[in-house]
Write an enzyme that holds these catalytic residues in place. Structure first.
Site, PDB file in Angstrom:
ATOM      1  N   GLY A 128      42.816  37.724  39.340  1.00  0.00           N
ATOM      2  CA  GLY A 128      43.889  38.263  38.630  1.00  0.00           C
ATOM      3  C   GLY A 128      43.573  39.461  38.103  1.00  0.00           C
ATOM      4  O   GLY A 128      44.278  40.528  38.578  1.00  0.00           O
ATOM      5  N   HIS A 129      42.322  39.856  37.661  1.00  0.00           N
ATOM      6  CA  HIS A 129      41.766  41.143  37.360  1.00  0.00           C
ATOM      7  C   HIS A 129      41.686  41.962  38.646  1.00  0.00           C
ATOM      8  O   HIS A 129      41.976  43.006  38.679  1.00  0.00           O
ATOM      9  CB  HIS A 129      40.475  41.085  36.741  1.00  0.00           C
ATOM     10  CG  HIS A 129      40.217  40.347  35.343  1.00  0.00           C
ATOM     11  ND1 HIS A 129      39.455  39.258  35.513  1.00  0.00           N
ATOM     12  CD2 HIS A 129      40.983  40.459  34.286  1.00  0.00           C
ATOM     13  CE1 HIS A 129      39.688  38.638  33.861  1.00  0.00           C
ATOM     14  NE2 HIS A 129      40.468  39.541  33.265  1.00  0.00           N
ATOM     15  N   VAL A 174      48.624  36.415  38.956  1.00  0.00           N
ATOM     16  CA  VAL A 174      48.057  35.680  40.098  1.00  0.00           C
ATOM     17  C   VAL A 174      47.647  34.223  39.621  1.00  0.00           C
ATOM     18  O   VAL A 174      47.343  33.993  38.767  1.00  0.00           O
ATOM     19  CB  VAL A 174      46.858  36.378  40.441  1.00  0.00           C
ATOM     20  CG1 VAL A 174      45.972  35.612  41.788  1.00  0.00           C
ATOM     21  CG2 VAL A 174      46.882  37.570  40.941  1.00  0.00           C
ATOM     22  N   LEU A 196      35.394  38.478  35.223  1.00  0.00           N
ATOM     23  CA  LEU A 196      36.569  38.914  36.227  1.00  0.00           C
ATOM     24  C   LEU A 196      36.798  37.689  37.278  1.00  0.00           C
ATOM     25  O   LEU A 196      35.758  37.132  37.879  1.00  0.00           O
ATOM     26  CB  LEU A 196      36.037  39.970  36.884  1.00  0.00           C
ATOM     27  CG  LEU A 196      35.709  41.396  36.103  1.00  0.00           C
ATOM     28  CD1 LEU A 196      35.278  42.477  36.821  1.00  0.00           C
ATOM     29  CD2 LEU A 196      36.953  41.657  35.172  1.00  0.00           C
ATOM     30  N   GLY A 242      48.408  43.049  33.491  1.00  0.00           N
ATOM     31  CA  GLY A 242      49.148  41.954  33.829  1.00  0.00           C
ATOM     32  C   GLY A 242      50.225  41.326  33.442  1.00  0.00           C
ATOM     33  O   GLY A 242      50.252  41.125  32.143  1.00  0.00           O
ATOM     34  N   MET A 271      38.359  41.969  29.531  1.00  0.00           N
ATOM     35  CA  MET A 271      37.456  41.570  28.660  1.00  0.00           C
ATOM     36  C   MET A 271      36.371  40.866  29.561  1.00  0.00           C
ATOM     37  O   MET A 271      35.446  40.099  29.169  1.00  0.00           O
ATOM     38  CB  MET A 271      37.874  40.572  27.923  1.00  0.00           C
ATOM     39  CG  MET A 271      39.179  41.210  26.705  1.00  0.00           C
ATOM     40  SD  MET A 271      39.398  40.035  25.396  1.00  0.00           S
ATOM     41  CE  MET A 271      39.772  38.571  25.821  1.00  0.00           C
ATOM     42  N   ASP A 318      49.954  38.227  30.868  1.00  0.00           N
ATOM     43  CA  ASP A 318      50.090  38.425  29.285  1.00  0.00           C
ATOM     44  C   ASP A 318      51.446  39.369  28.849  1.00  0.00           C
ATOM     45  O   ASP A 318      51.325  40.573  28.758  1.00  0.00           O
ATOM     46  CB  ASP A 318      49.046  39.103  28.661  1.00  0.00           C
ATOM     47  CG  ASP A 318      47.710  38.168  28.972  1.00  0.00           C
ATOM     48  OD1 ASP A 318      47.408  37.199  28.238  1.00  0.00           O
ATOM     49  OD2 ASP A 318      46.885  38.596  30.248  1.00  0.00           O
ATOM     50  N   SER A 328      42.974  32.502  34.718  1.00  0.00           N
ATOM     51  CA  SER A 328      42.735  32.954  33.476  1.00  0.00           C
ATOM     52  C   SER A 328      41.132  32.703  33.264  1.00  0.00           C
ATOM     53  O   SER A 328      40.611  31.811  33.737  1.00  0.00           O
ATOM     54  CB  SER A 328      43.608  32.381  32.359  1.00  0.00           C
ATOM     55  OG  SER A 328      42.819  32.321  31.308  1.00  0.00           O
ATOM     56  N   SER A 329      40.367  33.391  32.514  1.00  0.00           N
ATOM     57  CA  SER A 329      38.859  33.095  32.039  1.00  0.00           C
ATOM     58  C   SER A 329      38.736  32.063  31.330  1.00  0.00           C
ATOM     59  O   SER A 329      37.969  31.498  31.568  1.00  0.00           O
ATOM     60  CB  SER A 329      38.575  34.505  31.357  1.00  0.00           C
ATOM     61  OG  SER A 329      38.978  35.796  32.101  1.00  0.00           O
TER      62      SER A 329
HETATM   63  P1  AMP Z   1      41.779  39.961  29.995  1.00  0.00           P
HETATM   64  O1  AMP Z   1      40.490  40.000  30.608  1.00  0.00           O
HETATM   65  O2  AMP Z   1      41.977  38.368  29.923  1.00  0.00           O
HETATM   66  O3  AMP Z   1      42.268  40.496  28.684  1.00  0.00           O
HETATM   67  O4  AMP Z   1      42.769  40.465  31.035  1.00  0.00           O
HETATM   68  C1  AMP Z   1      42.793  41.809  31.469  1.00  0.00           C
HETATM   69  C2  AMP Z   1      43.841  42.060  32.313  1.00  0.00           C
HETATM   70  O5  AMP Z   1      44.015  41.321  33.472  1.00  0.00           O
HETATM   71  C3  AMP Z   1      45.145  41.753  31.398  1.00  0.00           C
HETATM   72  O6  AMP Z   1      46.243  42.846  31.520  1.00  0.00           O
HETATM   73  C4  AMP Z   1      45.810  40.690  31.796  1.00  0.00           C
HETATM   74  O7  AMP Z   1      47.377  40.626  31.666  1.00  0.00           O
HETATM   75  C5  AMP Z   1      45.184  40.688  33.380  1.00  0.00           C
HETATM   76  N1  AMP Z   1      45.263  39.367  33.797  1.00  0.00           N
HETATM   77  C6  AMP Z   1      44.706  38.264  33.636  1.00  0.00           C
HETATM   78  N2  AMP Z   1      44.823  37.276  34.262  1.00  0.00           N
HETATM   79  C7  AMP Z   1      45.860  37.532  35.138  1.00  0.00           C
HETATM   80  C8  AMP Z   1      46.420  37.036  36.283  1.00  0.00           C
HETATM   81  N3  AMP Z   1      46.176  35.697  36.481  1.00  0.00           N
HETATM   82  N4  AMP Z   1      47.197  37.562  37.051  1.00  0.00           N
HETATM   83  C9  AMP Z   1      47.455  39.086  36.754  1.00  0.00           C
HETATM   84  N5  AMP Z   1      46.792  39.580  35.719  1.00  0.00           N
HETATM   85  C10 AMP Z   1      45.963  39.045  34.896  1.00  0.00           C
END
Ligand code: AMP
Length: 283
Positions: free
Chosen positions: A36-37, A176, A33, A147, A30, A150, A185-186
């Protein structure tokens, strides 16, 4: 790096790469970035020949009163990061591309979406699985990267892919963390510096869970009580759930045996934070 705004553009770029025999990887995000991303993207770049990163704040996975409107959307900064990590395409569609007409077709994974986050976010996973199914159909990648952060989402997506015979591999990458253990996290942007420090108790509670299981505690009730004591140290933290469930079925377990998912959700100020770990008690 190409920036595709429409499904036609991204399909064209991918089919061109596929005709050259390239392995296609997709990293759905989403945006906003962070490291983690980036770790997901780097794994995809390592394992695939052609990597698409999608950036789409999916309206259908947000409930009423959640943070859809204020979710960060720093597209230019995201594109800069994507250029650095040498991916091939950013797919950044407008909502009209993903939902051209009123959506009446949904993918609903049963059972696995009921506990944990499903309880407080009705409809959330239906939005996630539907948008992922759309992305898998649009990009048609050989693999998609998610990741462990989630954890329930990763389990739900894997099951959707298996149940619907979708022809791609789901790769789950480790969480991460910040140096203090807080999962990146965002939504951490919503926290003050003090709240970020306090939020370290979330991972501390999960580590305590692991230690107790590793040293032979099998009663879930006792472990959850210890985790609760730690989480209660977060000033103004509101615990939404502390759960230890079977890592496949996500059903509650009273006595721990085999692989479990320990997961917590805590609201701190404006942010709802989730974290989890997988523990194998059979080891
Ligand atoms: P999001 O943008 O929050 O929807 O996350 C996109 C992808 O990045 C999802 O598969 C999340 O699980 C992964 N993600 C988000 N934060 C982390 C993190 N800290 N470590 C690993 N993967 C992550």
């Amino acid at each position: 790096m190409e920036v595709a705004k429409t499904t036609e553009e991204v399909r064209g770029l991918v089919s061109n790469a596929r005709s050259k025999g390239k392995k296609i990887g997709l990293v759905p995000t989403m945006g906003a970035l962070h490291v983690g991303h980036i770790s997901l993207i780097e794994t995809a770049v390592k394992e695939c020949d052609f990597v698409v990163v999608s950036i789409f704040v999916n309206p259908t996975q947000f409930g009423p009163g959640e943070d859809f409107e204020k979710y960060p959307r720093p597209l230019e900064a995201d594109l800069k990061i994507c250029r650095k990590v040498r991916i091939d395409v950013v797919f950044a569609p407008e909502p009209e591309q993903m939902y051209p007409t009123e959506n009446v077709t949904w993918v609903n994974v049963e059972k696995l979406t009921e506990p944990l986050c499903g309880r407080s976010r009705p409809g959330h996973f239906r939005g996630v699985t539907t948008v992922c199914a759309k992305l898998f159909n649009i990009v048609a990648s050989d693999a998609a990267y998610f990741g462990q952060k989630d954890g329930q989402q990763a389990i739900v997506i894997k099951r959707m892919v298996a149940d619907l015979n979708m022809p791609l591999e789901i790769v789950v990458c480790p969480t991460v963390r910040e140096p203090n253990g807080l999962a990146v996290s965002s939504r951490n942007q919503y926290l003050s510096e003090q709240q970020k420090k306090d939020a370290a108790h979330i991972y501390e509670s999960l580590q305590t869970c692991r230690r107790l299981i590793d040293t032979g505690t099998t009663e879930t009730r006792l472990i959850i009580a210890e985790m609760q004591k730690i989480l209660q140290q977060i000033p103004s933290g509101q615990i939404e759930y502390i759960s230890i469930v079977d890592a496949e079925s996500l059903e509650s377990v009273e006595k721990i045996a085999g692989k479990v998912l320990a997961a917590v959700a805590v609201k701190i100020g404006p942010a709802r934070l989730i974290d989890n770990i997988l523990v194998d008690a059979g080891k």
